[in-house]
Design an enzyme around this catalytic site. Structure first.
Site, PDB file in Angstrom:
ATOM      1  N   SER A 117       0.824  -1.209   0.000  1.00  0.00           N
ATOM      2  CA  SER A 117       0.000   0.000   0.000  1.00  0.00           C
ATOM      3  C   SER A 117       0.857   1.257   0.000  1.00  0.00           C
ATOM      4  O   SER A 117       1.923   1.310   0.607  1.00  0.00           O
ATOM      5  CB  SER A 117      -0.902   0.002   1.239  1.00  0.00           C
ATOM      6  N   TYR A 140      -1.591   6.241  -5.076  1.00  0.00           N
ATOM      7  CA  TYR A 140      -2.672   7.181  -5.338  1.00  0.00           C
ATOM      8  C   TYR A 140      -2.108   8.314  -6.190  1.00  0.00           C
ATOM      9  O   TYR A 140      -0.931   8.677  -6.047  1.00  0.00           O
ATOM     10  CB  TYR A 140      -3.230   7.767  -4.038  1.00  0.00           C
ATOM     11  N   THR A 166      -4.943   3.176  -7.461  1.00  0.00           N
ATOM     12  CA  THR A 166      -6.303   3.151  -6.912  1.00  0.00           C
ATOM     13  C   THR A 166      -7.038   4.415  -7.325  1.00  0.00           C
ATOM     14  O   THR A 166      -6.546   5.525  -7.114  1.00  0.00           O
ATOM     15  CB  THR A 166      -6.262   3.032  -5.382  1.00  0.00           C
ATOM     16  N   LYS A 263      -7.103  -0.061 -10.111  1.00  0.00           N
ATOM     17  CA  LYS A 263      -7.905  -0.674  -9.048  1.00  0.00           C
ATOM     18  C   LYS A 263      -9.004   0.277  -8.588  1.00  0.00           C
ATOM     19  O   LYS A 263      -8.751   1.464  -8.370  1.00  0.00           O
ATOM     20  CB  LYS A 263      -7.010  -1.020  -7.852  1.00  0.00           C
ATOM     21  N   HIS A 287     -13.824  -1.043  -2.817  1.00  0.00           N
ATOM     22  CA  HIS A 287     -12.969  -0.629  -1.703  1.00  0.00           C
ATOM     23  C   HIS A 287     -13.412  -1.270  -0.388  1.00  0.00           C
ATOM     24  O   HIS A 287     -13.413  -0.660   0.674  1.00  0.00           O
ATOM     25  CB  HIS A 287     -12.958   0.900  -1.564  1.00  0.00           C
TER      26      HIS A 287
END
Length: 425
Positions: A117, A140, A166, A263, A287
């Protein structure tokens, strides 16, 4: 005697992911468990993600030689030991010290990919150094694009295989139950402070001796001294960009030539657009029920997206997977692989690194058992005929090319963009 889940604290005695969840709940302070567990608004989507699997009934074959079973699945042309991987989850340092590192090590031991992440408390460099790791990086697209470009360069330098961007979090979901633990942003109320004190094992593991965990990959994005999980909240919120659009995906595609996965989409039309932007894969996701409440489950749009993408890009998904049979159902509907979220975190929270490995092993054994009970000796033998529910079987047939799109038995809705609600209500 009444049935009950194992009431102790030894993760090795957990028989299922649900049992690991209960161990995690007992070990973590309330605020930390709630962060993992909660969804947005009334949590309808959170519940839907689990309920959907009950509607996909199976019809096994018998008298087939399943004495040996092969669970391997190629992902981007490379073998993975299992048809699932560990997906990106943030703030894992709040579950156990070095949480991301422990998860990645468990994935490497299992021979499956690990997605780090962007909001991790272990650095990309630490993850890349793990022996045998197959690491991907989730990012992100923050407003500060210079930070994103530098992050991409770090990923390139470390020769990671893929970037997972994402796209469903440009606006934060309304996670009410999470917020109720605080009197103001990231300041716990008295009840939760007392609850933390009642979890000394967690305190000594997570807070002592290094204090509140710090983000390891956001240094140049955050103000000096604001890289802790607590201090970074407002800075990260300001970096979210509601104007995010396909031009931003084109920009990322231009600067990153490795595998690019988008994603957080769930509409088949978006997956079709993604093909035009040269992405290598999509992760269908709502999510984990933490963004738009009332959203469909990724399982409901999987077959349509898999049909569109067939041979042109990989299709992954997440959301609600707790059993190996859930994973097999996704494969039957056309998924290339499944990303684990909470299922892996329950193991991590219950038993640290070995607990994460135990969660993976539980799911491995369940996939293996489900495959054998269906009468298959490998994942390649899975076919639509093994689905009993008519609408779902028709969807799987369209993916496999066994029936024309739009054809099928009464109750199917293959001309639509998702499975009908009455297919599982």
């Amino acid at each position: 005697m009444n049935r009950r889940l194992y009431p102790g604290r030894d993760y090795r005695r957990a028989q299922s992911i649900d049992e690991l969840r209960e161990l995690a709940r007992r070990r973590l302070p309330n605020f930390s468990f709630e962060y993992v567990e909660g969804g947005s608004d009334d949590e309808f989507t959170l519940a839907r993600n689990r309920a959907i699997f009950q509607s996909i009934t199976l019809q096994p074959r018998t008298l087939r030689n399943v004495g040996t079973r092969d669970l391997r699945r190629d992902v981007f042309g490379k073998p993975s030991a299992l048809p699932f991987m560990v997906g990106p989850t943030g703030f894992n340092g709040l579950l156990t010290a070095g949480g991301d590192l422990r998860l990645a090590e468990a994935a490497a031991r299992a021979g499956i990919p690990f997605v780090l992440s962007n909001a991790s408390t272990s650095s990309i460099e630490e993850i890349a150094a793990i022996d045998g790791i197959r690491a991907w990086m989730q990012i992100y697209l923050y407003r500060t694009r210079d930070h994103v470009a530098k992050l991409v360069e770090r990923v390139r330098r470390l020769e990671l295989e893929a970037i997972v961007v994402t796209v469903d979090s440009a606006i934060f979901g309304n996670r009410e139950w999470d917020r109720r633990n605080y009197v103001r942003p990231l300041q716990l109320d008295l009840r939760n402070k007392l609850d933390v004190a009642l979890h000394p094992e967690w305190v000594w593991d997570v807070l002592v001796p290094n204090g509140v965990p710090r983000f390891a990959n956001l240094g140049d994005l955050l103000p000096p001294g604001k890289d802790s999980v607590k201090g970074a909240a407002s800075a990260l919120a300001a970096e979210l960009d509601p104007s995010l659009n396909w031009d931003d995906i084109a920009w990322l595609r231009d600067i990153w030539k490795g595998k690019l996965i988008v994603k957080g989409m769930i509409h088949p039309a978006d997956a079709e657009i993604a093909l035009g932007y040269g992405v290598d894969g999509v992760v269908l996701s709502n999510h984990g029920g933490r963004q738009l409440d009332g959203s469909v489950s990724a399982m409901e749009t999987l077959a349509e997206v898999a049909r569109l993408a067939r041979g042109r890009m990989s299709v992954f998904l997440d959301g609600g997977f707790r059993r190996g049979s859930d994973i097999v159902k996704a494969l039957l509907l056309g998924a290339d692989a499944v990303l684990l979220g909470r299922a892996a975190l329950y193991g991590l929270a219950a038993g640290k690194g070995p607990g994460a490995s135990h969660a993976i092993e539980i799911l491995r054994s369940e996939v293996d058992r489900t495959l054998g009970l269906l009468g298959c000796s490998s994942l390649d033998e899975l076919s639509p005929e093994l689905i009993h529910a008519p609408a779902w079987r028709a969807a799987a047939q369209a993916v496999a090319g066994h029936a024309p799109h739009g054809a099928g038995e009464a109750g199917s809705n293959l001309d639509g963009r998702r499975m009908p609600i009455d297919a599982f209500s």
